[in-house]
Design an enzyme around this catalytic site. Structure first.
Site, short mmCIF file in Angstrom:
data_model
loop_
_atom_site.label_atom_id
_atom_site.label_comp_id
_atom_site.label_asym_id
_atom_site.label_seq_id
_atom_site.Cartn_x
_atom_site.Cartn_y
_atom_site.Cartn_z
N GLU A 172 -81.83 13.10 -50.76
CA GLU A 172 -83.03 14.14 -50.96
C GLU A 172 -82.68 15.64 -51.60
O GLU A 172 -82.72 16.74 -51.05
CB GLU A 172 -83.36 14.51 -49.33
N GLU A 210 -84.58 5.15 -46.16
CA GLU A 210 -84.74 5.80 -44.92
C GLU A 210 -86.18 5.61 -44.29
O GLU A 210 -87.09 5.97 -45.24
CB GLU A 210 -84.35 7.46 -44.90
O1 AHR Z 1 -82.06 10.20 -40.84
C1 AHR Z 1 -82.09 11.74 -40.58
C2 AHR Z 1 -82.21 12.67 -41.86
O2 AHR Z 1 -83.40 12.51 -42.44
C3 AHR Z 1 -81.52 12.34 -42.96
O3 AHR Z 1 -80.14 12.77 -42.81
C4 AHR Z 1 -82.25 13.02 -44.14
O4 AHR Z 1 -81.96 12.31 -45.38
C5 AHR Z 1 -83.57 12.72 -43.75
O5 AHR Z 1 -84.21 14.00 -43.85
#
Ligand code: AHR
Length: 507
Positions: A178, A309
């Site tokens: 990110e 994610e």
């Molecule tokens: O999964 C939790 C968080 O969500 C991760 O660390 C991040 O990449 C995202 O914003």
């Protein structure tokens, strides 16, 4: 119970589509709350049965899923993680503060060797995410060397001194996390240049070939994808054409409310439920648009899209640390997962990997462990992963759903309430079916065309309500049961209960 809705589902068993990579069923474990510490890692002196500090029951449960890969150490944590702090005798490892997640102390007892041991126990491929946000090119390059090089070199000597002679195999390598947010607050162009540079110094040592994954867009930031793909296009016209990286990622969470008020994991009304289902379904147009951008620059589809994610994100369980992201997991979450898998199967020619967030005790987890007793609970989402594992590395086949009644109005949109996907492998066909309707069962006539498959069995996950969940006191409230099937002239008939997920096997 209102009348059943009728539906026809046609599966073209003899029209092969893309292979559904098992890596679409990947996982993610971050140094966050009780995912690593208490989830995977209890330490060698724990009364909880463990292998070298790693919980045996967690490993066993995940092996039953055929867990294909594990992303680590973050997430946001990855961009603050310095791998050299996590090697050598544990007592000597420096401590740090996990500023992203609860501002708690991180003792670095779970580091590179522990993670690689965990992957070996799980039979999972490691997906290591390097630090671009606060690390250096040299640091990342040396980590790759430490893990994967054989022979003699400074990093190989260091690894040997820490007790590991042979290199490990590391197929997947992340280039930060990110970067538009917690990973560096960068502009797409700045990060794209950095990704090109970092990737170049992540070498293939010996026969270890890295699949390097550039950190991609947040949700619908198609301009971010475009910036990364421009680099792919540009370097393909170089004197010596190369791929800057083999894949790009995207993150998409299912939020039933808003980012500030996400809502309770277990206490929800019908409107909350439907907003969640719609948010889950929205992953399909979102991924298709990213893919459309990629197709413009890479029509040969050499670069993969990785949804590393995904999953539901609720308000934390009352009474728990807000920085630990611990949430319960109901049948609603399980349906979010099964809807995602139908989409993944349809997009398997470009979508090469996906990682649910996160494996144990964090967000949409497979497993929850009780802090006091250590008891292990399999969540409804776990069961969807287990039931669907038959699709790993199978060939997807087209599915047509004809169900004019199986739909509902949600905030001015008409959304389907029946979802399906299918695959074939070794003479067997598997069909996944999800009924999101809260009240109506669906009478499904399944027509398996193009093969004569006569041995049919099915299992269904259909608890009492969409809010049903498993807990240490009631670990089996949500679990798969056999589903009755009836033969018809064209195939098979089955009844999908409300808010249910079923998997059918035909051989
Ligand atoms: O999964 C939790 C968080 O969500 C991760 O660390 C991040 O990449 C995202 O914003």
């Amino acid at each position: 119970m209102p009348d059943a809705t009728r539906a026809t589902v046609i599966v073209n068993v003899d029209i092969p589509g893309p292979v559904i990579s098992r890596h679409l069923y990947g996982h993610f474990a971050e140094h966050l709350g009780r995912c690593i510490y208490g989830g995977f890692w209890v330490g060698e002196d724990s009364p909880i049965p463990n292998v070298g500090g790693i919980r045996q029951d967690v490993v066993q449960a995940l092996r039953e899923l055929g867990i294909p890969n594990l992303r680590w150490p973050g997430g946001c944590f990855a961009d603050e993680y310095h791998w050299r702090d996590g090697i050598g005798p544990r007592a000597d490892r420096p401590r740090m503060i996990n500023t992203n997640w609860g501002d708690v102390e991180e003792n670095n007892h779970f580091g590179t060797h522990e993670f690689m041991a965990l992957c070996e126990l799980l039979g999972a491929e490691p997906y290591i995410n390097g630090n671009v946000g606060s690390g250096t090119v040299r640091e990342m390059s040396e980590w790759v060397e430490y893990l994967t090089r054989s022979g003699t070199s400074p990093m190989v000597e260091l690894r040997r001194a820490n007790g590991r002679e042979e290199p490990w195999r590391v197929p997947f390598w992340g280039l930060g996390n990110e970067p538009w947010g917690g990973g560096g607050r960068m502009r797409a162009e700045t990060y794209t240049d950095l990704a090109r540079q970092y990737a170049l110094f992540c070498k293939n040592h010996g026969d270890n070939v890295l699949h390097r994954i550039a950190a991609g867009a947040s949700e619908d930031d198609y301009a971010w994808t475009e910036a990364l793909m421009r680099a792919v296009d540009e370097l393909s016209h170089d004197t010596f054409p190369v791929l800057p990286f083999e894949a790009i990622s995207v993150h998409y969470y299912t939020i039933g409310g808003t980012w500030t008020t996400k809502g309770s994991a277990t206490q929800f009304d019908d409107d909350d439920y439907w907003r969640t289902i719609v948010a889950a379904q929205d992953v399909e147009p979102l991924l298709r648009r990213h893919i459309a951008v990629m197709d413009r620059y890479d029509p040969q589809r050499q670069v993969g899209l990785v949804l590393d994610e995904w999953g539901t994100w609720w308000d934390v369980e009352p009474g728990t640390n807000p920085g630990f992201l611990y949430q319960q997991n109901t049948m609603r979450d399980a349906l979010v997962a099964s809807l995602h898998f139908d989409v993944f199967h349809r997009l398997a020619d470009r979508l090469s990997m996906a990682n649910i967030a996160q494996t144990v005790n964090v967000l949409q987890a497979m497993l929850l462990t009780d802090e006091e007793t250590g008891a292990l609970v399999r969540t409804p989402t776990y069961h969807v992963f287990e039931m669907n594992k038959v699709h790993h590395d199978a060939t997807s086949v087209p599915v047509h759903v004809r169900a004019p009644q199986a739909q509902r109005e949600v905030a001015g949109r008409t959304v389907p309430t029946l979802s399906a996907s299918a695959s074939v492998h070794a003479g067997r066909c598997h069909v996944s079916l999800t009924n999101t309707d809260l009240e109506h069962e669906v009478l499904v006539d399944l027509d398996l065309r193009g093969a004569s498959l006569t041995e049919l069995t099915a299992r269904v996950l259909a608890p009492q309500s969409a809010g049903s969940f498993n807990s240490a006191e009631h670990p089996e409230d949500v679990r798969p049961q056999p589903l009755k099937l009836a033969s018809t002239a064209t195939g098979v008939r089955l009844t999908l209960p409300p808010h249910s997920f079923a998997i059918l096997k035909a051989a």
